[in-house]
Scaffold this motif. Structure first.
Motif, mmCIF file in Angstrom:
data_model
loop_
_atom_site.group_PDB
_atom_site.id
_atom_site.type_symbol
_atom_site.label_atom_id
_atom_site.label_comp_id
_atom_site.label_asym_id
_atom_site.label_seq_id
_atom_site.Cartn_x
_atom_site.Cartn_y
_atom_site.Cartn_z
ATOM 1 N N ASN A 34 -8.921 -6.595 -2.043
ATOM 2 C CA ASN A 34 -8.800 -5.017 -2.559
ATOM 3 C C ASN A 34 -9.497 -4.880 -3.809
ATOM 4 N N LYS A 92 -9.119 -0.161 2.698
ATOM 5 C CA LYS A 92 -7.954 -1.078 2.006
ATOM 6 C C LYS A 92 -8.256 -2.361 3.312
ATOM 7 N N SER A 151 0.695 -1.065 0.015
ATOM 8 C CA SER A 151 -0.161 0.372 -0.148
ATOM 9 C C SER A 151 0.956 1.273 0.195
ATOM 10 N N ASN A 211 -2.305 -5.702 -2.923
ATOM 11 C CA ASN A 211 -2.868 -4.287 -3.247
ATOM 12 C C ASN A 211 -3.080 -4.373 -4.835
ATOM 13 N N LYS A 219 -8.468 5.115 0.172
ATOM 14 C CA LYS A 219 -7.495 4.803 1.205
ATOM 15 C C LYS A 219 -8.024 4.116 2.552
#
Length: 480
Positions: free
Chosen positions: A271, A280, A96, A286, A277
């Motif tokens: 995800n 997550k 991330s 990611n 943001k």
């Protein structure tokens, strides 16, 4: 005696003067917002003169939907080695943005330290790592009589241990031989272990029931909001979801109860590129482009590409009731030609349009973290559950997950090897931050044990009396 004392005092003064004279360099740290700089002074003469300025700066930019990080040195040159590690190192590809930034902040400290003391990272020795540790803690110990430090930043032992671990990953990626030296000292490790025990309190069974009762009775929230909040709190407390994982759930992630799942529904955690943001899933792969949706790791690797948790049918029905209520609200808005901002990337194509599960009440957008945090705070205050005045308010939501894991450990007495499966940790050490019972909680558990012991003891006394011997035999011995 007087002569001896006088001689000692004069010697002390002489030594002090001599030590002061030996200091020829002074380093001062100054912080301006998020920027830190170090001024190095030459103090060998009466006039202090700046001989060096050390200031490494972090920048970021976006290109094609991706965020790239840069580390500039004093001359505003890009550190290419760091640039490649942060943005293109294979193990960081799916990290991330926040994780990459944490790595970069640790590396920034390492490069600043090495430039201040004229050292090279790949040549650092064990005593240098200890010195680096003291430097981050804000201590003035430099193992040098020629240098005096004035540091303005003081970090906790836990933060320092994390920085050292991040630096080790960077050094190891460069294949430098001294990577193994980047370990926190025993003092830091012990302090970190103690510090973790001081994390915010967890939600107990009694507190959770109190919060649900408060939701039923209060008039602060609408009926839709009450149902939404109850579903969210139960997902965190009964299933162990993190708040980001809850906010990132979509309707295609909820799988109805089946016989093969023993009447439990399954929630899939993963995800999406459409996530913000705050949505997550911390420990899942990611996503950087829609092409990642076809990645075999994303589709088939449980524990990395996705994770699953199970919940009871009652919670599933509450979630479906909430979905039906919000679907009606969406349809009404569509008829009025209002825009809907709650749609999410469709992975399974199970629905024509996929959307996030929980919505803001005032508009058709996915539920915001700030709105949820404020409502949770209202519930805490309404139930007179203490808030952490010295901690971030975001910890209020995480208390539910703490409560879930404490249930596994202290109520269900689950073995650690099994508890990590339910909590979705990879190692037993991952449970340590959650295993933080308060004194009151431990006392209540001891009282429960004592009460159970006293009850069983009295029961045995009753049944072994003459009149009840046959009854005791029939109810116990005959069943063996």
């Amino acid at each position: 005696m007087k002569i001896i004392i006088t001689f000692y005092q004069i010697s002390s003064i002489d030594l002090k003067t001599e030590d002061t004279a030996m200091i020829s360099k002074e380093i001062r740290e100054t912080t301006d917002g998020y920027s830190t700089r170090y001024d190095v002074f030459d103090t060998s003469s009466k006039k202090k003169a700046v001989i060096k300025i050390v200031k490494y700066q972090i920048y970021s930019y976006k290109k094609d939907g991706n965020t790239y990080f840069l580390l500039y040195d004093n001359e505003m040159n890009i550190n290419e080695r760091v640039f490649k590690f942060i943005n293109f190192y294979s193990k960081n590809t799916y990290k991330s943005v926040n994780t990459k930034l944490q790595y970069l902040q640790s590396i920034q400290l390492l490069y600043s330290f090495c430039e201040l003391f004229d050292k090279k990272i790949n040549e650092l020795k064990e005593e240098d790592i200890t010195m680096f540790e003291y430097f981050m803690l804000g201590k003035s110990d430099t193992n040098s009589l020629e240098t005096k430090l004035y540091l303005s930043n003081q970090r906790t032992q836990t933060t320092v241990a994390k920085h050292i671990a991040n630096c080790r990953i960077f050094v190891k990626a460069q294949r430098w031989k001294n990577a193994e030296l980047f370990t926190a000292s025993q003092v830091t490790k012990r302090a970190t272990k103690h510090y973790k025990k001081e994390l915010p309190k967890f939600i107990t069974d009694a507190e959770f029931e109190q919060m649900i009762d408060f939701l039923d009775d209060t008039e602060i929230f609408s009926e839709e909001r009450k149902l939404e909040l109850e579903c969210i709190m139960r997902l965190m407390f009964e299933c162990g979801l993190r708040v980001g994982e809850v906010l990132g759930l979509t309707i295609e992630d909820i799988i109805e109860p089946l016989e093969k799942t023993k009447n439990a529904f399954i929630a899939i955690i993963r995800n999406r590129l459409s996530d913000n943001k705050r949505q997550k899933a911390k420990t899942c792969m990611n996503i950087t482009s829609k092409n990642d949706y076809q990645n075999p790791d994303y589709l088939y690797t449980k524990g990395y590409g996705y994770q699953t948790v199970a919940g009871n049918r009652e919670l599933y029905e509450d979630i479906m009731d909430y979905v039906n209520i919000t679907e009606k609200r969406i349809n009404r808005s569509i008829r009025k030609r209002k825009k809907c901002y709650c749609y999410a990337d469709n992975i399974t194509k199970q629905y024509k349009k996929n959307r996030y599960l929980f919505l803001n009440e005032r508009n058709l957008s996915c539920l915001s973290y700030d709105a949820l945090r404020n409502d949770i705070r209202e519930i805490f205050e309404g139930c007179n559950i203490p808030l952490d005045s010295n901690s971030k308010s975001s910890n209020l939501c995480h208390r539910f997950r703490h409560g879930f894991i404490m249930q596994l450990l202290y109520v269900k007495n689950m073995p650690l090897e099994l508890a990590i499966k339910y909590s979705r940790h990879t190692t037993v050490e991952g449970l340590e931050p959650y295993n933080n019972p308060t004194d009151e909680y431990l006392i209540s558990k001891i009282n429960e044990m004592n009460t159970k012991y006293i009850y069983n003891r009295e029961k045995i006394k009753e049944v072994v009396k003459g009149d009840n011997k046959n009854e005791y035999y029939e109810n116990n011995v005959s069943k063996i």
